[in-house]
Design a protein around this motif. Structure first.
Motif, PDB file in Angstrom:
ATOM      1  N   SER A  35       0.702  -0.985   0.080  1.00 29.21           N
ATOM      2  CA  SER A  35      -0.054   0.312   0.031  1.00 29.21           C
ATOM      3  C   SER A  35       1.056   1.594   0.449  1.00 29.21           C
ATOM      4  CB  SER A  35      -0.581   0.264   0.751  1.00 29.21           C
ATOM      5  OG  SER A  35      -0.001   0.205   2.682  1.00 29.21           O
ATOM      6  N   ARG A  36       2.056   0.983   0.276  1.00 30.75           N
ATOM      7  CA  ARG A  36       3.004   2.727   0.208  1.00 30.75           C
ATOM      8  C   ARG A  36       2.621   3.344  -0.769  1.00 30.75           C
ATOM      9  NH1 ARG A  36       6.955   4.456   2.709  1.00 30.75           N
ATOM     10  NH2 ARG A  36       7.655   3.323   3.847  1.00 30.75           N
ATOM     11  N   LYS A  37       2.396   2.841  -2.477  1.00 34.72           N
ATOM     12  CA  LYS A  37       2.097   3.401  -3.443  1.00 34.72           C
ATOM     13  C   LYS A  37       0.833   4.470  -3.378  1.00 34.72           C
ATOM     14  CE  LYS A  37       2.163   2.880  -8.617  1.00 34.72           C
ATOM     15  NZ  LYS A  37       1.155   3.636  -8.648  1.00 34.72           N
ATOM     16  N   THR A  38       0.092   3.257  -3.181  1.00 35.09           N
ATOM     17  CA  THR A  38      -0.476   4.397  -3.216  1.00 35.09           C
ATOM     18  C   THR A  38      -1.048   5.738  -2.056  1.00 35.09           C
ATOM     19  OG1 THR A  38      -2.217   2.428  -2.949  1.00 35.09           O
ATOM     20  CG2 THR A  38      -3.601   4.867  -2.300  1.00 35.09           C
ATOM     21  N   HIS A  39      -0.083   5.367  -0.294  1.00 38.24           N
ATOM     22  CA  HIS A  39      -0.199   6.360   0.235  1.00 38.24           C
ATOM     23  C   HIS A  39       0.946   7.808  -0.278  1.00 38.24           C
ATOM     24  CE1 HIS A  39      -2.407   4.100   3.180  1.00 38.24           C
ATOM     25  NE2 HIS A  39      -1.807   3.464   3.507  1.00 38.24           N
ATOM     26  N   ASP A  41       1.471   8.249  -3.284  1.00 44.27           N
ATOM     27  CA  ASP A  41      -0.153   8.619  -4.350  1.00 44.27           C
ATOM     28  C   ASP A  41      -0.406   9.799  -4.095  1.00 44.27           C
ATOM     29  OD1 ASP A  41      -0.206   9.863  -7.081  1.00 44.27           O
ATOM     30  OD2 ASP A  41      -1.970   8.343  -6.780  1.00 44.27           O
ATOM     31  N   ILE A  42      -1.365   9.216  -3.261  1.00 39.20           N
ATOM     32  CA  ILE A  42      -2.214  10.122  -2.037  1.00 39.20           C
ATOM     33  C   ILE A  42      -1.474  11.345  -1.184  1.00 39.20           C
ATOM     34  CG2 ILE A  42      -3.203  10.426  -0.085  1.00 39.20           C
ATOM     35  CD1 ILE A  42      -4.360   7.365  -0.919  1.00 39.20           C
TER      36      ILE A  42
END
Length: 59
Positions: A35-39, A41-42
């Motif tokens: 989930s690091r990529k999503t976090h 990006d956000i």
């Protein structure tokens, strides 16, 4: 037994358990692997449309 006592007993046992499980699930969802990529990006959303400040001539 009146309605208040029944609902109070239900809230003290099962609703408390459900809320605790929901909380743990939310924590596990936030820290899941991948989930690091999503976090990241956000986290960059506020800076995404920033333009560099260019000084005008004479200022």
């Amino acid at each position: 037994m009146d309605t208040y006592s029944i609902l109070r007993a239900f809230a003290d046992s099962w609703v408390l358990l459900a809320m605790a499980l929901f909380y743990l699930g939310a924590i596990l969802w936030a820290f899941r692997p991948g989930s690091r990529k999503t976090h990241d990006d956000i986290a960059g959303i506020p800076l995404r449309n920033d333009r560099p400040i260019v000084a005008k001539d004479g200022e």
